[in-house]
Design an enzyme around this catalytic site. Structure first.
Site, PDB file in Angstrom:
ATOM      1  N   ASN A 182     -36.677  11.042  26.345  1.00 27.98           N
ATOM      2  CA  ASN A 182     -36.817   9.645  25.915  1.00 27.98           C
ATOM      3  C   ASN A 182     -37.646   8.891  26.947  1.00 27.98           C
ATOM      4  O   ASN A 182     -37.175   8.645  28.057  1.00 27.98           O
ATOM      5  CB  ASN A 182     -35.426   9.021  25.762  1.00 27.98           C
ATOM      6  CG  ASN A 182     -35.480   7.598  25.240  1.00 27.98           C
ATOM      7  OD1 ASN A 182     -36.534   6.957  25.253  1.00 27.98           O
ATOM      8  ND2 ASN A 182     -34.350   7.090  24.796  1.00 27.98           N
ATOM      9  N   HIS A 187     -39.633   6.882  17.339  1.00 27.54           N
ATOM     10  CA  HIS A 187     -39.187   6.862  18.736  1.00 27.54           C
ATOM     11  C   HIS A 187     -38.415   8.159  18.994  1.00 27.54           C
ATOM     12  O   HIS A 187     -37.635   8.600  18.154  1.00 27.54           O
ATOM     13  CB  HIS A 187     -38.292   5.651  18.970  1.00 27.54           C
ATOM     14  CG  HIS A 187     -37.654   5.628  20.318  1.00 27.54           C
ATOM     15  ND1 HIS A 187     -38.366   5.860  21.471  1.00 27.54           N
ATOM     16  CD2 HIS A 187     -36.370   5.415  20.715  1.00 27.54           C
ATOM     17  CE1 HIS A 187     -37.553   5.789  22.505  1.00 27.54           C
ATOM     18  NE2 HIS A 187     -36.328   5.518  22.081  1.00 27.54           N
ATOM     19  N   CYS A 224     -37.053   0.272  24.469  1.00 32.82           N
ATOM     20  CA  CYS A 224     -37.687   1.388  23.746  1.00 32.82           C
ATOM     21  C   CYS A 224     -38.518   0.928  22.550  1.00 32.82           C
ATOM     22  O   CYS A 224     -39.344   1.687  22.040  1.00 32.82           O
ATOM     23  CB  CYS A 224     -36.636   2.384  23.276  1.00 32.82           C
ATOM     24  SG  CYS A 224     -35.740   3.133  24.639  1.00 32.82           S
TER      25      CYS A 224
HETATM   26  O1  UT7 Z   1     -33.741   4.983  23.169  1.00 32.67           O
HETATM   27  C1  UT7 Z   1     -32.765   3.994  23.061  1.00 32.67           C
HETATM   28  C2  UT7 Z   1     -31.731   4.363  22.090  1.00 32.67           C
HETATM   29  N1  UT7 Z   1     -30.955   5.462  22.584  1.00 32.67           N
HETATM   30  C3  UT7 Z   1     -30.371   6.246  21.718  1.00 32.67           C
HETATM   31  O2  UT7 Z   1     -30.566   6.075  20.560  1.00 32.67           O
HETATM   32  C4  UT7 Z   1     -29.431   7.295  22.226  1.00 32.67           C
HETATM   33  C5  UT7 Z   1     -28.241   7.374  21.301  1.00 32.67           C
HETATM   34  N2  UT7 Z   1     -27.218   8.297  21.695  1.00 32.67           N
HETATM   35  C6  UT7 Z   1     -27.370   9.649  21.770  1.00 32.67           C
HETATM   36  O3  UT7 Z   1     -28.444  10.157  21.634  1.00 32.67           O
HETATM   37  C7  UT7 Z   1     -26.128  10.486  21.952  1.00 32.67           C
HETATM   38  O4  UT7 Z   1     -24.972   9.683  21.758  1.00 32.67           O
HETATM   39  C8  UT7 Z   1     -26.049  11.180  23.336  1.00 32.67           C
HETATM   40  C9  UT7 Z   1     -27.066  12.292  23.408  1.00 32.67           C
HETATM   41  C10 UT7 Z   1     -26.267  10.184  24.448  1.00 32.67           C
HETATM   42  C11 UT7 Z   1     -24.663  11.799  23.521  1.00 32.67           C
HETATM   43  O5  UT7 Z   1     -24.388  12.713  22.467  1.00 32.67           O
HETATM   44  P1  UT7 Z   1     -23.025  12.657  21.658  1.00 32.67           P
HETATM   45  O6  UT7 Z   1     -23.042  13.747  20.697  1.00 32.67           O
HETATM   46  O7  UT7 Z   1     -22.871  11.254  21.136  1.00 32.67           O
HETATM   47  O8  UT7 Z   1     -21.976  12.998  22.776  1.00 32.67           O
HETATM   48  P2  UT7 Z   1     -20.711  12.151  23.270  1.00 32.67           P
HETATM   49  O9  UT7 Z   1     -21.146  11.007  24.092  1.00 32.67           O
HETATM   50  O10 UT7 Z   1     -19.835  11.896  22.097  1.00 32.67           O
HETATM   51  O11 UT7 Z   1     -20.014  13.213  24.203  1.00 32.67           O
HETATM   52  C12 UT7 Z   1     -19.446  14.433  23.685  1.00 32.67           C
HETATM   53  C13 UT7 Z   1     -18.934  15.270  24.836  1.00 32.67           C
HETATM   54  C14 UT7 Z   1     -18.066  14.496  25.798  1.00 32.67           C
HETATM   55  O12 UT7 Z   1     -17.016  15.351  26.241  1.00 32.67           O
HETATM   56  P3  UT7 Z   1     -15.548  15.230  25.602  1.00 32.67           P
HETATM   57  O13 UT7 Z   1     -15.105  13.824  25.872  1.00 32.67           O
HETATM   58  O14 UT7 Z   1     -15.707  15.531  24.143  1.00 32.67           O
HETATM   59  O15 UT7 Z   1     -14.785  16.272  26.355  1.00 32.67           O
HETATM   60  C15 UT7 Z   1     -18.972  14.213  26.965  1.00 32.67           C
HETATM   61  O16 UT7 Z   1     -18.276  14.072  28.189  1.00 32.67           O
HETATM   62  O17 UT7 Z   1     -20.027  15.772  25.612  1.00 32.67           O
HETATM   63  C16 UT7 Z   1     -19.819  15.451  26.991  1.00 32.67           C
HETATM   64  N3  UT7 Z   1     -21.126  15.236  27.618  1.00 32.67           N
HETATM   65  C17 UT7 Z   1     -21.845  16.225  28.184  1.00 32.67           C
HETATM   66  N4  UT7 Z   1     -21.614  17.542  28.302  1.00 32.67           N
HETATM   67  C18 UT7 Z   1     -22.557  18.287  28.931  1.00 32.67           C
HETATM   68  C19 UT7 Z   1     -21.812  14.073  27.737  1.00 32.67           C
HETATM   69  N5  UT7 Z   1     -22.990  14.287  28.366  1.00 32.67           N
HETATM   70  C20 UT7 Z   1     -23.022  15.624  28.653  1.00 32.67           C
HETATM   71  C21 UT7 Z   1     -23.964  16.441  29.296  1.00 32.67           C
HETATM   72  N6  UT7 Z   1     -23.704  17.748  29.399  1.00 32.67           N
HETATM   73  N7  UT7 Z   1     -25.128  15.954  29.777  1.00 32.67           N
END
Ligand code: UT7
Length: 305
Positions: free
Chosen positions: A262, A232, A96
């Site tokens: 992204n 980004h 990225c």
């Molecule tokens: O470009 C390169 C660099 N990339 C980045 O910088 C991306 C960095 N990361 C992020 O943007 C975020 O971490 C994400 C958008 C990928 C995820 O968001 P988050 O707030 O960190 O969510 P999480 O991974 O902590 O997940 C929270 C909950 C989980 O459920 P439980 O364990 O709390 O029950 C996940 O299973 O959300 C759930 N979850 C979803 N729910 C509905 C994860 N993906 C989804 C989804 N839809 N697509």
């Protein structure tokens, strides 16, 4: 592809995607449409916007993690289409951060006099390496292309660039296969993106915050010197954190994540294009471009537009 389209494909909701990422829709390349197909459109528009013709270009630096072929590199494929044969053309892979890396390299060619009109492209077809059975990544990534032309000038345009990498973070964000290391059993030669989202998020906010401090310190500038942040577009919450670090209201940030998702190396030039074409970014404005991605790699560029 709207969030509601993805709701039909996997266990997710429009509400979750909007709240956690800021994304509302993203664009997928058509079947058979490649990274270079997208790049050609962006390149022609950039060359036209610069008031030049393809034959005026004397360097092509092409940032991508999703090239059409292993080789020839996508820069040469693009060069043949544009018809500026003979000029150096190569690709840069820094995930990225690819566009910031490519910009930094091209700027050095121009600064040393080895190039006078460099085409810098960031283009991706990330959907070709997206695992659509993994809702944690599939909702994020998309396809796109953006391009700029750098021309030699006595007045500073790119004031400074700052590149970083830390390969120790490889396991937090990577693609599962490759030519040399091979592919997972049963994957049919398909490599897909894997990301530890929460951990990646934390490192991204820290490193991009450091990057902002570095740009300001190296140029002896205060935060108020920045007119526009062109970040980004990975997640609106990361963008907001960087804006806060700069003490910049969100009205001074070019945000396209809601429309593009992204798009990796294409994300910063797509955002720049949006801000320039809608008239927000004007000649003489000071821009801070930044990106963070797999590797990890990250970097920033201070630009006088
Ligand atoms: O470009 C390169 C660099 N990339 C980045 O910088 C991306 C960095 N990361 C992020 O943007 C975020 O971490 C994400 C958008 C990928 C995820 O968001 P988050 O707030 O960190 O969510 P999480 O991974 O902590 O997940 C929270 C909950 C989980 O459920 P439980 O364990 O709390 O029950 C996940 O299973 O959300 C759930 N979850 C979803 N729910 C509905 C994860 N993906 C989804 C989804 N839809 N697509």
């Amino acid at each position: 592809m709207h969030n509601t389209d993805l709701e039909k494909m996997m266990d997710t909701t429009d509400e979750w995607i909007r709240e956690r990422t800021g994304i509302q829709r993203r664009h997928y390349a058509a079947e058979g449409e490649t990274t270079v197909d997208l790049a050609e459109k962006a390149a022609r528009r950039a060359i036209e916007a610069a008031g030049l013709a393809p034959g005026d270009i004397d360097l092509i630096v092409f940032a991508t993690a999703t090239p059409d072929l292993v080789f020839p590199n996508p820069g040469t494929l693009l060069q043949a289409r544009l018809g500026c044969r003979g000029v150096p053309a190569f690709s840069v892979e820094a995930a990225c951060s690819g566009f910031i890396y490519a910009l930094s390299i091209a700027e050095k060619f121009v600064r040393t006099g080895d190039a006078r009109r460099a085409l810098v492209v960031g283009a991706e077809t990330l959907t070709r390496i997206t695992d659509f059975t993994d809702r944690t990544t599939a909702i994020l990534f998309a396809d796109g292309a953006g391009a700029v032309v750098l021309t030699a000038s006595e007045e500073p345009g790119i004031i400074s660039t700052h590149l970083h990498a830390d390969g120790g973070y490889k396991d937090l964000l990577y693609c599962t296969g490759g030519v040399s290391s091979g592919y997972e059993a049963g994957s049919d030669g398909k490599a897909v993106i894997r990301m530890a989202g929460r951990e990646t998020f934390k490192v991204a906010v820290t490193m991009l915050g450091n990057s902002v401090d570095e740009v300001l310190a190296k140029n002896n500038l205060s935060r108020s010197a920045i007119d526009w942040l062109v970040p980004h577009q990975a997640n609106i919450r990361i963008i907001q954190a960087v804006a806060k670090k700069l003490d910049l209201p969100m009205e001074r940030v070019i945000v396209t994540v809601q429309d593009h998702g992204n798009t990796s190396a294409a994300s910063v030039p797509l955002a720049l294009d949006t801000g320039v074409r809608d008239g927000r970014i004007r000649k003489g404005d000071t821009l801070l471009l930044e990106a963070f991605g797999g590797g990890f790699t990250w970097g920033s560029a201070l630009v006088r537009f």
